[in-house]
Design a protein around this motif. Structure first.
Motif, PDB file in Angstrom:
ATOM      1  N   PHE A  42       0.342  14.626  -0.491  1.00  0.00           N
ATOM      2  CA  PHE A  42      -0.891  15.400  -0.422  1.00  0.00           C
ATOM      3  C   PHE A  42      -1.219  15.882  -1.831  1.00  0.00           C
ATOM      4  CE2 PHE A  42      -3.006  19.637   0.281  1.00  0.00           C
ATOM      5  CZ  PHE A  42      -4.239  19.097   0.599  1.00  0.00           C
ATOM      6  N   PHE A  43      -2.284  15.345  -2.395  1.00  0.00           N
ATOM      7  CA  PHE A  43      -2.715  15.747  -3.729  1.00  0.00           C
ATOM      8  C   PHE A  43      -3.591  16.984  -3.619  1.00  0.00           C
ATOM      9  CE2 PHE A  43      -2.344  11.006  -4.236  1.00  0.00           C
ATOM     10  CZ  PHE A  43      -1.185  11.043  -5.005  1.00  0.00           C
ATOM     11  N   ASN A  44      -3.376  17.940  -4.533  1.00  0.00           N
ATOM     12  CA  ASN A  44      -4.150  19.180  -4.559  1.00  0.00           C
ATOM     13  C   ASN A  44      -3.978  19.820  -5.927  1.00  0.00           C
ATOM     14  OD1 ASN A  44      -1.791  21.136  -4.437  1.00  0.00           O
ATOM     15  ND2 ASN A  44      -1.394  19.906  -2.605  1.00  0.00           N
ATOM     16  N   SER A  45      -4.462  21.036  -6.086  1.00  0.00           N
ATOM     17  CA  SER A  45      -4.413  21.679  -7.412  1.00  0.00           C
ATOM     18  C   SER A  45      -2.980  21.921  -7.899  1.00  0.00           C
ATOM     19  CB  SER A  45      -5.178  22.998  -7.395  1.00  0.00           C
ATOM     20  OG  SER A  45      -4.588  23.891  -6.470  1.00  0.00           O
ATOM     21  N   HIS A  46      -2.007  21.977  -6.991  1.00  0.00           N
ATOM     22  CA  HIS A  46      -0.611  22.188  -7.370  1.00  0.00           C
ATOM     23  C   HIS A  46       0.176  20.886  -7.501  1.00  0.00           C
ATOM     24  CE1 HIS A  46      -1.309  26.417  -6.661  1.00  0.00           C
ATOM     25  NE2 HIS A  46      -1.826  26.092  -5.486  1.00  0.00           N
ATOM     26  N   HIS A  47      -0.392  19.819  -7.004  1.00  0.00           N
ATOM     27  CA  HIS A  47       0.252  18.498  -7.055  1.00  0.00           C
ATOM     28  C   HIS A  47      -0.865  17.470  -7.260  1.00  0.00           C
ATOM     29  CE1 HIS A  47       3.168  15.343  -6.215  1.00  0.00           C
ATOM     30  NE2 HIS A  47       2.315  14.806  -5.382  1.00  0.00           N
ATOM     31  N   LYS A  48      -1.189  17.228  -8.527  1.00  0.00           N
ATOM     32  CA  LYS A  48      -2.347  16.390  -8.863  1.00  0.00           C
ATOM     33  C   LYS A  48      -2.030  14.903  -8.787  1.00  0.00           C
ATOM     34  CE  LYS A  48      -4.534  19.913 -11.553  1.00  0.00           C
ATOM     35  NZ  LYS A  48      -4.784  20.539 -12.804  1.00  0.00           N
ATOM     36  N   ASN A  91     -10.773   9.756   9.575  1.00  0.00           N
ATOM     37  CA  ASN A  91     -10.020   8.779   8.787  1.00  0.00           C
ATOM     38  C   ASN A  91      -8.518   8.976   8.949  1.00  0.00           C
ATOM     39  OD1 ASN A  91     -12.530   8.058   7.863  1.00  0.00           O
ATOM     40  ND2 ASN A  91     -12.112   8.492   5.716  1.00  0.00           N
ATOM     41  N   ILE A  92      -8.079  10.233   8.931  1.00  0.00           N
ATOM     42  CA  ILE A  92      -6.652  10.519   9.050  1.00  0.00           C
ATOM     43  C   ILE A  92      -6.150   9.997  10.396  1.00  0.00           C
ATOM     44  CG2 ILE A  92      -4.926  12.371   9.189  1.00  0.00           C
ATOM     45  CD1 ILE A  92      -6.894  13.937   7.223  1.00  0.00           C
ATOM     46  N   ASP A 136      -8.582  12.751 -12.546  1.00  0.00           N
ATOM     47  CA  ASP A 136      -8.693  13.842 -13.512  1.00  0.00           C
ATOM     48  C   ASP A 136      -8.937  15.189 -12.839  1.00  0.00           C
ATOM     49  OD1 ASP A 136      -8.360  12.002 -15.537  1.00  0.00           O
ATOM     50  OD2 ASP A 136     -10.515  11.748 -15.866  1.00  0.00           O
ATOM     51  N   GLU A 137      -9.551  15.163 -11.673  1.00  0.00           N
ATOM     52  CA  GLU A 137      -9.849  16.403 -10.966  1.00  0.00           C
ATOM     53  C   GLU A 137      -8.736  16.694  -9.964  1.00  0.00           C
ATOM     54  OE1 GLU A 137     -13.814  16.351  -9.385  1.00  0.00           O
ATOM     55  OE2 GLU A 137     -14.508  15.148 -11.066  1.00  0.00           O
ATOM     56  N   ALA A 138      -8.709  17.901  -9.463  1.00  0.00           N
ATOM     57  CA  ALA A 138      -7.688  18.295  -8.494  1.00  0.00           C
ATOM     58  C   ALA A 138      -8.218  18.075  -7.079  1.00  0.00           C
ATOM     59  CB  ALA A 138      -7.294  19.747  -8.715  1.00  0.00           C
ATOM     60  N   SER A 139      -8.577  16.849  -6.773  1.00  0.00           N
ATOM     61  CA  SER A 139      -9.102  16.514  -5.456  1.00  0.00           C
ATOM     62  C   SER A 139      -8.023  16.675  -4.396  1.00  0.00           C
ATOM     63  CB  SER A 139      -9.599  15.071  -5.434  1.00  0.00           C
ATOM     64  OG  SER A 139     -10.599  14.882  -6.392  1.00  0.00           O
ATOM     65  N   GLU A 140      -8.412  17.173  -3.239  1.00  0.00           N
ATOM     66  CA  GLU A 140      -7.479  17.303  -2.127  1.00  0.00           C
ATOM     67  C   GLU A 140      -7.546  16.031  -1.296  1.00  0.00           C
ATOM     68  OE1 GLU A 140      -8.720  21.135  -0.505  1.00  0.00           O
ATOM     69  OE2 GLU A 140      -6.913  21.980  -1.405  1.00  0.00           O
ATOM     70  N   MET A 141      -6.515  15.195  -1.459  1.00  0.00           N
ATOM     71  CA  MET A 141      -6.485  13.879  -0.828  1.00  0.00           C
ATOM     72  C   MET A 141      -5.106  13.625  -0.234  1.00  0.00           C
ATOM     73  SD  MET A 141      -9.467  12.389  -1.727  1.00  0.00           S
ATOM     74  CE  MET A 141      -9.388  10.634  -1.982  1.00  0.00           C
ATOM     75  N   PHE A 142      -5.098  12.948   0.913  1.00  0.00           N
ATOM     76  CA  PHE A 142      -3.853  12.447   1.470  1.00  0.00           C
ATOM     77  C   PHE A 142      -3.656  11.024   0.976  1.00  0.00           C
ATOM     78  CE2 PHE A 142      -4.738  15.593   4.856  1.00  0.00           C
ATOM     79  CZ  PHE A 142      -3.518  16.238   4.880  1.00  0.00           C
ATOM     80  N   ARG A 143      -2.400  10.689   0.630  1.00  0.00           N
ATOM     81  CA  ARG A 143      -2.044   9.316   0.292  1.00  0.00           C
ATOM     82  C   ARG A 143      -1.215   8.770   1.440  1.00  0.00           C
ATOM     83  NH1 ARG A 143       1.964   6.179  -2.240  1.00  0.00           N
ATOM     84  NH2 ARG A 143       3.335   7.939  -2.621  1.00  0.00           N
ATOM     85  N   PHE A 144      -1.555   7.570   1.874  1.00  0.00           N
ATOM     86  CA  PHE A 144      -0.901   6.923   3.008  1.00  0.00           C
ATOM     87  C   PHE A 144      -0.225   5.645   2.547  1.00  0.00           C
ATOM     88  CE2 PHE A 144      -4.709   9.036   4.440  1.00  0.00           C
ATOM     89  CZ  PHE A 144      -4.386   9.634   5.643  1.00  0.00           C
ATOM     90  N   GLU A 145       0.848   5.265   3.234  1.00  0.00           N
ATOM     91  CA  GLU A 145       1.476   3.961   3.033  1.00  0.00           C
ATOM     92  C   GLU A 145       1.757   3.353   4.397  1.00  0.00           C
ATOM     93  OE1 GLU A 145       5.057   4.144   0.686  1.00  0.00           O
ATOM     94  OE2 GLU A 145       3.932   4.356  -1.186  1.00  0.00           O
ATOM     95  N   THR A 147      -7.406   9.245   1.438  1.00  0.00           N
ATOM     96  CA  THR A 147      -8.624   9.754   2.059  1.00  0.00           C
ATOM     97  C   THR A 147      -8.679  11.258   1.848  1.00  0.00           C
ATOM     98  OG1 THR A 147     -10.053   9.423   3.998  1.00  0.00           O
ATOM     99  CG2 THR A 147      -7.854  10.273   4.425  1.00  0.00           C
ATOM    100  N   PRO A 148      -9.873  11.825   1.768  1.00  0.00           N
ATOM    101  CA  PRO A 148      -9.994  13.274   1.568  1.00  0.00           C
ATOM    102  C   PRO A 148      -9.381  14.050   2.740  1.00  0.00           C
ATOM    103  CG  PRO A 148     -12.104  12.188   1.185  1.00  0.00           C
ATOM    104  CD  PRO A 148     -11.182  11.164   1.773  1.00  0.00           C
ATOM    105  N   TYR A 149      -8.864  15.225   2.425  1.00  0.00           N
ATOM    106  CA  TYR A 149      -8.195  16.062   3.431  1.00  0.00           C
ATOM    107  C   TYR A 149      -9.094  16.400   4.606  1.00  0.00           C
ATOM    108  CZ  TYR A 149     -10.892  20.168   2.282  1.00  0.00           C
ATOM    109  OH  TYR A 149     -11.928  21.046   2.135  1.00  0.00           O
TER     110      TYR A 149
END
Length: 164
Positions: free
Chosen positions: A141-147, A126-127, A152-161, A119-121
């Motif tokens: 946490f996906f971002n420009s430093h951890h894609k 949602n979080i 393809d884009e540097a979206s800021e998203m949290f990944r959950f499990e 989900t987006p940051y």
């Protein structure tokens, strides 16, 4: 009572519109009318993204006492499940609809031992939902430093499990 019904082709267009409305609501709540978070034509989530999700997964309508109030798309591979989309009409927020739908998903797919979603940051609602209501853990946490390797884009998203 919350139930999930398989998406039928005649409801596909409305599913897409309802999904976009729900996602836009969260973004507008957070950012107002700033448009730098929208994918296309004023939409947070593009038609193409939704169609790809529907076509690559199993799509369901969320019903509350027989009335359509949202939708969900999951992808299942063995004991792993991806919650690709989950949306609830803004008119039905905070009424247990999303949690009821999630409980139905877990019952429908008991073979799944690890669920994943993103989900987006900025989607605080949602979080909260995934972590505090459904028992997911934030694992990345996906971002420009951890894609995200799938984006393809540097979206800021949290990944959950969620491990069952």
């Amino acid at each position: 009572m919350i139930e999930l019904k398989p998406l039928v082709s005649s409801d596909r267009e409305q599913f897409i519109k309802d999904n976009q409305e729900a996602f836009n609501y969260g973004a507008l709540e957070e950012f107002g009318l700033r448009d730098d978070h929208f994918e296309e034509d004023g939409q947070i989530i593009s038609r193409e993204t939704i169609e790809e999700s529907i076509d690559s997964g199993e799509a369901y309508r969320i019903l509350d006492d027989g009335k359509v109030v949202g939708g969900v798309v999951v992808r299942i591979e063995g004991d792993r499940g991806d919650l690709d989309l989950l949306f609830v009409s803004p008119k039905c927020h905070s009424k247990g609809v999303g949690y009821g739908a999630w409980c139905q998903i877990e019952k429908m797919f008991p073979q799944v031992k690890i669920w994943e979603t993103v989900t987006p940051y900025f989607e605080k609602r949602n979080i909260h939902f995934y972590v505090n209501r459904c028992g997911f853990k934030i694992v990345e946490f996906f971002n420009s430093h951890h894609k995200d390797p799938n984006d393809d884009e540097a979206s800021e998203m949290f990944r959950f499990e969620k491990h069952l």
